[in-house]
Scaffold this active site. Structure first.
Site, PDB file in Angstrom:
ATOM      1  N   LYS A   1     -71.794  24.703   5.384  1.00  0.00           N
ATOM      2  CA  LYS A   1     -71.858  24.028   4.141  1.00  0.00           C
ATOM      3  C   LYS A   1     -72.789  23.212   3.974  1.00  0.00           C
ATOM      4  O   LYS A   1     -73.457  22.488   4.725  1.00  0.00           O
ATOM      5  CB  LYS A   1     -70.437  23.695   3.299  1.00  0.00           C
ATOM      6  CG  LYS A   1     -69.858  22.448   3.899  1.00  0.00           C
ATOM      7  CD  LYS A   1     -68.613  22.045   3.384  1.00  0.00           C
ATOM      8  CE  LYS A   1     -68.093  20.672   3.903  1.00  0.00           C
ATOM      9  NZ  LYS A   1     -66.893  20.466   3.405  1.00  0.00           N
TER      10      LYS A   1
ATOM     11  N   TYR B   1     -87.060  -5.843  -4.945  1.00  0.00           N
ATOM     12  CA  TYR B   1     -86.625  -5.984  -6.285  1.00  0.00           C
ATOM     13  C   TYR B   1     -85.571  -7.092  -6.366  1.00  0.00           C
ATOM     14  O   TYR B   1     -84.761  -7.292  -5.490  1.00  0.00           O
ATOM     15  CB  TYR B   1     -85.847  -4.870  -6.587  1.00  0.00           C
ATOM     16  CG  TYR B   1     -86.904  -3.571  -6.605  1.00  0.00           C
ATOM     17  CD1 TYR B   1     -87.834  -3.515  -7.429  1.00  0.00           C
ATOM     18  CD2 TYR B   1     -86.434  -2.373  -5.805  1.00  0.00           C
ATOM     19  CE1 TYR B   1     -88.749  -2.299  -7.608  1.00  0.00           C
ATOM     20  CE2 TYR B   1     -87.246  -1.429  -6.190  1.00  0.00           C
ATOM     21  CZ  TYR B   1     -88.482  -1.360  -6.849  1.00  0.00           C
ATOM     22  OH  TYR B   1     -89.196  -0.018  -6.980  1.00  0.00           O
TER      23      TYR B   1
END
Length: 356
Positions: free
Chosen positions: A30, A253
């Site tokens: 999956k 940041y």
């Protein structure tokens, strides 16, 4: 070019060969085969001898059928309403609830059906044996029948060692006995994921194990030997420049890093936009055989505190045989599948080493 996710096919196949239960393994593929790539993984698993596959996507199931031909067993773990393609491509389907049965009882005729049990994980499936009894009573009343080929569940606690897995396992085994007492004898009974299989081997009366992360080379829990789980993948990125900081200077940041003293920072061409989890940035990377701390992570870049031994032509490694994916699972970065599933192939390069 930014970061590159590289897979060694020979090592990938070797892991599948050594971990599978020969002739009795369903490979879970999956979500793009845990982001190793559906076509690559299915091919490699087929080379290793696996002929049974499970996925959550009808589109992926169709691709598997087209790759593997008519002799592979392909199980849809999610309930589907795409009955046309389920018939056309001979896909086994999941029965998750009485409500689903009531809605689609006519469409389910002639299909191979796997009854799902919810268990403690409780994501999907029948809650108890009475729900199966309701379905069987309705079939009898209508003089109808369905082909209950399989019976399955998912163990959500098989990597836990506080007693809950033992309860989960006991509940499942009781459900299997109750199903058989109602006269249903599925050809395929599959419940065990990688952790359960390692702990218990295959349960008596079960036809298959249904394996995910262990086939891909990551340990399902910490207390296992690395040699039994070959990590075939490497994630690396190049250095694009260096920054020389003096004490007190900041970088990133929100001033993510502040230099305590004069230091040298390598700026690396990879970031969280490429799928590196922020929590992964709290740990080290490898450059030239040495480990260096990651000090800041940005969308497209990563900052690493380095020394003068690091040069611009060196690759920076976030995952390799020393920096194992499952190591960072244990450190709390995220599940093995979470770290792999985050990788962004729209910005990362992907390379396969074909040497088999």
């Amino acid at each position: 070019m930014g970061g590159t996710f590289q897979i060694d096919e020979a090592q990938f196949i070797k892991q599948a060969e050594q971990f599978q239960l020969a002739g009795r393994t369903i490979a879970v593929v999956k979500n793009n085969a845990y982001n190793y790539g559906l076509e690559f993984a299915v091919k490699a698993f087929a080379i290793s001898g696996i002929r049974e596959f499970a996925t959550t996507s009808v589109d992926d199931a169709v691709k598997i059928r087209q790759m593997c031909g008519p002799n592979a067993d392909i199980i849809l773990m999610n309930p589907t309403t795409d009955f046309k393609r389920a018939r056309m491509f001979n896909l086994d389907v999941t029965l998750p609830s009485p409500g689903y049965y009531d809605t689609y009882k006519e469409e389910l005729k002639g299909l191979n059906i796997h009854i799902e049990y919810a268990g403690l994980f409780n994501r999907s499936g029948l809650s108890d044996i009475d729900e199966l009894g309701y379905i069987l009573d309705d079939l009898k009343a209508r003089n109808a029948s369905l082909n209950f080929r399989g019976l399955w569940t998912h163990f959500g606690y098989s990597d836990a060692f506080d007693g809950i897995y033992e309860t989960e396992r006991a509940n499942w085994l009781e459900f299997v006995r109750d199903v058989k007492a109602l006269g249903v004898e599925p050809e395929m009974i599959h419940a065990q994921n990688s952790a359960s299989y390692v702990r218990d081997g295959i349960f008596d009366g079960h036809s298959h194990v249904r394996l995910g992360i262990g086939l891909y080379g990551s340990k399902p829990y910490a207390d296992l030997d690395d040699k039994d789980f070959i990590q075939s993948s490497v994630l690396s990125a190049p250095i694009i420049q260096f920054r020389e900081l003096t004490a007190g200077m900041t970088l990133g940041y929100g001033a993510a890093f502040k230099a305590d003293s004069d230091c040298r920072i390598a700026i690396v061409d990879i970031g969280y936009g490429d799928g590196v989890l922020r929590r992964r940035a709290g740990y080290e990377c490898e450059i030239g055989g040495k480990f260096y701390p990651i000090v800041a992570l940005m969308m497209s870049h990563m900052a690493v505190l380095v020394d003068d031994n690091v040069t611009a032509d060196m690759n920076v490694y976030l995952y390799n045989k020393k920096l194992r994916i499952d190591k960072y699972t244990q450190l709390g970065v995220g599940a093995n599948s979470e770290q792999l599933g985050a990788l962004n192939y729209q910005s990362l390069g992907r390379e396969i080493i074909y040497d088999v």
